[in-house]
Design a protein around this motif. Sequence first.
Motif, mmCIF file in Angstrom:
data_model
loop_
_atom_site.group_PDB
_atom_site.id
_atom_site.type_symbol
_atom_site.label_atom_id
_atom_site.label_comp_id
_atom_site.label_asym_id
_atom_site.label_seq_id
_atom_site.Cartn_x
_atom_site.Cartn_y
_atom_site.Cartn_z
ATOM 1 N N PRO A 93 20.874 61.772 1.476
ATOM 2 C CA PRO A 93 20.658 63.062 1.934
ATOM 3 C C PRO A 93 21.567 64.536 1.492
ATOM 4 N N ASP A 94 22.606 63.779 1.161
ATOM 5 C CA ASP A 94 24.299 65.027 1.528
ATOM 6 C C ASP A 94 24.196 64.634 -0.304
ATOM 7 N N ASP A 95 23.237 63.753 -1.192
ATOM 8 C CA ASP A 95 23.393 63.767 -2.617
ATOM 9 C C ASP A 95 22.429 65.034 -3.046
ATOM 10 N N ARG A 96 21.687 65.984 -2.521
ATOM 11 C CA ARG A 96 20.554 66.980 -2.307
ATOM 12 C C ARG A 96 21.378 67.719 -4.084
ATOM 13 N N ALA A 97 22.667 68.658 -3.397
ATOM 14 C CA ALA A 97 23.310 69.645 -4.219
ATOM 15 C C ALA A 97 23.580 68.574 -5.033
ATOM 16 N N GLY A 98 24.166 67.563 -5.214
ATOM 17 C CA GLY A 98 24.803 67.056 -6.571
ATOM 18 C C GLY A 98 23.832 66.450 -7.492
ATOM 19 N N VAL A 99 22.862 66.215 -6.847
ATOM 20 C CA VAL A 99 21.507 66.284 -8.078
ATOM 21 C C VAL A 99 20.677 67.073 -8.596
ATOM 22 N N ALA A 100 21.012 68.153 -7.630
ATOM 23 C CA ALA A 100 20.452 70.050 -8.721
ATOM 24 C C ALA A 100 21.650 70.122 -9.652
ATOM 25 N N HIS A 101 23.557 69.946 -9.451
ATOM 26 C CA HIS A 101 23.857 70.047 -10.170
ATOM 27 C C HIS A 101 23.993 69.591 -11.822
ATOM 28 N N HIS A 102 23.766 67.764 -11.178
ATOM 29 C CA HIS A 102 23.478 67.145 -12.318
ATOM 30 C C HIS A 102 22.561 67.429 -13.470
ATOM 31 N N ALA A 103 20.794 68.213 -13.194
ATOM 32 C CA ALA A 103 19.798 69.282 -13.386
ATOM 33 C C ALA A 103 20.281 69.524 -13.833
ATOM 34 N N ARG A 104 21.339 70.574 -13.566
ATOM 35 C CA ARG A 104 21.516 72.355 -14.404
ATOM 36 C C ARG A 104 22.549 71.865 -15.037
ATOM 37 N N SER A 105 23.189 71.119 -15.441
ATOM 38 C CA SER A 105 24.147 70.836 -15.786
ATOM 39 C C SER A 105 23.779 70.316 -17.212
ATOM 40 N N VAL A 106 22.761 69.783 -17.049
ATOM 41 C CA VAL A 106 22.162 68.602 -18.096
ATOM 42 C C VAL A 106 20.555 70.130 -19.519
ATOM 43 N N LEU A 107 20.352 70.735 -18.179
ATOM 44 C CA LEU A 107 19.730 71.594 -19.040
ATOM 45 C C LEU A 107 20.515 72.481 -20.092
ATOM 46 N N THR A 108 21.304 72.494 -19.511
ATOM 47 C CA THR A 108 22.693 73.863 -20.078
ATOM 48 C C THR A 108 23.297 72.909 -21.338
ATOM 49 N N VAL A 109 23.247 71.579 -21.531
ATOM 50 C CA VAL A 109 23.618 70.436 -22.349
ATOM 51 C C VAL A 109 22.472 70.851 -23.279
ATOM 52 N N VAL A 110 21.523 71.505 -23.125
ATOM 53 C CA VAL A 110 19.876 70.472 -24.118
ATOM 54 C C VAL A 110 19.615 72.389 -24.699
ATOM 55 N N ALA A 111 20.633 73.364 -23.473
ATOM 56 C CA ALA A 111 19.918 75.161 -24.507
ATOM 57 C C ALA A 111 21.769 74.534 -24.922
ATOM 58 N N GLU A 112 22.498 74.227 -25.163
ATOM 59 C CA GLU A 112 22.948 75.013 -26.693
ATOM 60 C C GLU A 112 22.416 73.462 -27.646
ATOM 61 N N ALA A 113 22.044 72.957 -27.421
ATOM 62 C CA ALA A 113 21.402 71.666 -28.738
ATOM 63 C C ALA A 113 19.943 72.796 -29.500
ATOM 64 N N THR A 114 19.486 73.135 -28.745
ATOM 65 C CA THR A 114 18.637 74.518 -28.879
ATOM 66 C C THR A 114 19.006 75.264 -29.437
ATOM 67 N N GLN A 115 17.878 75.873 -30.312
ATOM 68 C CA GLN A 115 18.066 77.157 -31.041
ATOM 69 C C GLN A 115 17.905 78.720 -30.094
ATOM 70 N N GLU A 116 18.768 79.298 -29.880
ATOM 71 C CA GLU A 116 18.776 80.862 -29.079
ATOM 72 C C GLU A 116 16.945 81.265 -28.489
ATOM 73 N N GLY A 117 16.838 81.318 -26.857
ATOM 74 C CA GLY A 117 16.023 81.797 -27.193
ATOM 75 C C GLY A 117 14.382 80.550 -26.576
ATOM 76 N N GLN A 118 14.949 79.038 -26.940
ATOM 77 C CA GLN A 118 13.977 77.914 -27.229
ATOM 78 C C GLN A 118 13.842 77.582 -25.484
ATOM 79 N N LEU A 119 14.963 77.972 -24.921
ATOM 80 C CA LEU A 119 14.476 77.393 -22.814
ATOM 81 C C LEU A 119 12.861 78.845 -22.409
ATOM 82 N N ASP A 120 12.975 79.549 -23.606
ATOM 83 C CA ASP A 120 12.660 80.803 -22.446
ATOM 84 C C ASP A 120 10.437 80.577 -22.359
ATOM 85 N N ASP A 121 10.546 79.121 -23.600
ATOM 86 C CA ASP A 121 8.551 78.418 -23.225
ATOM 87 C C ASP A 121 9.181 78.197 -22.269
#
Length: 143
Positions: free
Chosen positions: A86-114
């Motif tokens: 149960p205490d891993d939930r915050a860590g899992v959310a942090h992992h997901a946010r960090s992965v999506l941040t790297v995805v955003a850096e790999a894509t063109q600006e605005g691509q995450l708007d969709d």
Amino acid sequence: MNYDEFTGTVQNRLELPGTGEAVRAIRATLTTLGERIQEGEATDLAGALPMEIDYYLTGAVADHGQHFDWDEFLDRVADREAQTAPDDRAGVAHHARSVLTVVAEATQEGQLDDLRDQLPADEGWDDLLELVDQPQAAGDGSD
């Protein structure tokens, strides 16, 4: 951004001990996201990612476009990362946010708007994209 750069960036941001842990976080997050968003959006988003990673979005185990809430998203990511305490939930959310941040850096600006348009406007989903909306700190190697 190539595969090694992508996985290395995730590994460094999450301060993980090895590439295997980074790949597990990437796979868990993107596979679950691929299940949540429409197939066309998954394909568009995957197009900018290294081919070793894009399949996680496009090859969703179940159908694309499932409607599940933030808690279910975290449960699925946690299960795929084998973080079930149960205490891993915050860590899992942090992992997901960090992965999506790297995805955003790999894509063109605005691509995450969709992507943003396909997710409900509530606290959990907004948290997922929170780091994406923040400018990168000076000296992070992105200049």
